[in-house]
Motif scaffolding. Structure first.
Motif, mmCIF file in Angstrom:
data_model
loop_
_atom_site.group_PDB
_atom_site.id
_atom_site.type_symbol
_atom_site.label_atom_id
_atom_site.label_comp_id
_atom_site.label_asym_id
_atom_site.label_seq_id
_atom_site.Cartn_x
_atom_site.Cartn_y
_atom_site.Cartn_z
ATOM 1 N N LEU A 108 -4.884 -2.747 1.537
ATOM 2 C CA LEU A 108 -5.772 -3.145 2.619
ATOM 3 C C LEU A 108 -5.224 -4.304 3.443
ATOM 4 C CD1 LEU A 108 -8.501 -2.950 4.098
ATOM 5 C CD2 LEU A 108 -9.403 -4.576 2.414
ATOM 6 N N VAL A 109 -4.905 -5.412 2.804
ATOM 7 C CA VAL A 109 -4.486 -6.609 3.539
ATOM 8 C C VAL A 109 -3.196 -6.375 4.339
ATOM 9 C CG1 VAL A 109 -3.713 -9.004 3.291
ATOM 10 C CG2 VAL A 109 -5.724 -8.193 2.036
ATOM 11 N N PRO A 110 -2.148 -5.749 3.781
ATOM 12 C CA PRO A 110 -0.970 -5.486 4.603
ATOM 13 C C PRO A 110 -1.276 -4.671 5.848
ATOM 14 C CG PRO A 110 -0.436 -5.178 2.295
ATOM 15 C CD PRO A 110 -1.927 -5.367 2.366
ATOM 16 N N ARG A 111 -2.188 -3.690 5.734
ATOM 17 C CA ARG A 111 -2.539 -2.890 6.907
ATOM 18 C C ARG A 111 -3.279 -3.724 7.944
ATOM 19 N NH1 ARG A 111 -5.926 1.862 5.838
ATOM 20 N NH2 ARG A 111 -6.601 0.832 3.942
ATOM 21 N N LEU A 112 -4.191 -4.583 7.485
ATOM 22 C CA LEU A 112 -4.930 -5.429 8.417
ATOM 23 C C LEU A 112 -4.007 -6.408 9.136
ATOM 24 C CD1 LEU A 112 -8.134 -6.273 6.344
ATOM 25 C CD2 LEU A 112 -7.942 -4.683 8.251
ATOM 26 N N VAL A 113 -3.106 -7.032 8.398
ATOM 27 C CA VAL A 113 -2.189 -7.993 8.999
ATOM 28 C C VAL A 113 -1.250 -7.304 9.987
ATOM 29 C CG1 VAL A 113 -0.294 -9.589 8.520
ATOM 30 C CG2 VAL A 113 -2.324 -9.586 7.067
ATOM 31 N N ARG A 114 -0.743 -6.134 9.621
ATOM 32 C CA ARG A 114 0.147 -5.397 10.515
ATOM 33 C C ARG A 114 -0.578 -5.028 11.813
ATOM 34 N NH1 ARG A 114 1.925 -2.329 7.001
ATOM 35 N NH2 ARG A 114 0.448 -0.607 7.207
ATOM 36 N N ARG A 115 -1.829 -4.584 11.692
ATOM 37 C CA ARG A 115 -2.597 -4.221 12.887
ATOM 38 C C ARG A 115 -2.864 -5.445 13.765
ATOM 39 N NH1 ARG A 115 -6.423 -0.185 13.875
ATOM 40 N NH2 ARG A 115 -7.058 -0.297 16.071
ATOM 41 N N LEU A 116 -3.181 -6.573 13.145
ATOM 42 C CA LEU A 116 -3.432 -7.788 13.911
ATOM 43 C C LEU A 116 -2.188 -8.230 14.662
ATOM 44 C CD1 LEU A 116 -5.275 -10.153 14.680
ATOM 45 C CD2 LEU A 116 -4.540 -11.302 12.582
#
Length: 225
Positions: A108-116
């Motif tokens: 979850l967190v890697p995907r959120l950071v990448r999207r941001l």
């Protein structure tokens, strides 16, 4: 000096700066983090482009020539100005500090950071990872701006919370268990009820795990989405 010639010389300015510290090729190479032959080759290229000698032999070592000493103050001013320009970019960027629960760091967190970063490259993200209570403590202390944990809305009344998703529980049983081979229909029924409770969301997870432990089975969380 033309812009093209200046562009050729700029990458070599840190070399002259490093040589100016103690006039030693090996120590200059160590300061720049490159092999000594690379420094010697770059020095010859810089001298060729400038058309002047920058170092001269001095016994078993070297010394800067008068031309290099005249250049050195201007070189260092240019390097400081470049560093100041880069530092100003950091000052202009916002920083968000995010605390997240250990179990959320794989997907979850890697995907959120990448999207941001794709949508807001001007925002820097600093991460803090730990147990659920530790994440909430970091948030309460003001050391982090956000915390992503399980079940925060129910047990952490302060601040604002946003429900992201429900995390289903998947029941895993060994081969030959009664729930698989049909030897005990009533056991199968109980386990199906337990599985339905487990899939209701994160809040039912402690009840589901307790029920499974009483029956000698294991539960495993699986993040979907």
């Amino acid at each position: 000096m033309s812009r093209d010639r200046l562009a050729e010389l700029l990458p070599h300015l840190p070399l002259l700066d490093a040589l100016g510290d103690d006039e030693h090729v090996t120590r200059a190479a160590e300061a720049l983090g490159v092999p000594q032959p690379t420094v010697s080759r770059a020095l010859r290229q810089l001298e060729s482009r400038l058309g002047v000698a920058l170092v001269a032999r001095d016994g078993r070592g070297i010394r800067l020539t008068d031309a290099a000493r005249r250049m050195l103050p201007g070189v260092r001013v240019a390097l400081r100005a470049a560093q100041d320009a880069l530092d100003s970019l950091d000052d202009a960027r916002s920083t968000v500090v995010l605390a997240f629960q250990n179990s959320l760091g794989e997907n979850l967190v890697p995907r959120l950071v990448r999207r941001l970063r794709e949508e807001r490259p001007d925002i820097r993200v600093q991460l803090w990872q730990g147990a659920r209570d530790g994440c909430l403590a970091e948030l309460d202390s003001g050391r982090t701006d956000l915390a992503i944990v399980s079940g925060a809305a129910a047990t952490h009344p302060s601040g604002e919370t946003l429900h992201l998703y429900d995390e289903p529980l998947v029941v895993v049983v060994p081969e030959g268990a009664p729930a698989r081979d049909g030897r005990a229909g009533h056991a199968r029924g109980r386990r199906r009820r337990d599985a339905r409770h487990a899939q209701a969301g994160v809040r039912t997870a402690p009840h589901a795990r307790a029920a499974l432990r009483r029956r000698g089975r294991a539960a495993r969380h699986r993040l979907r989405g």
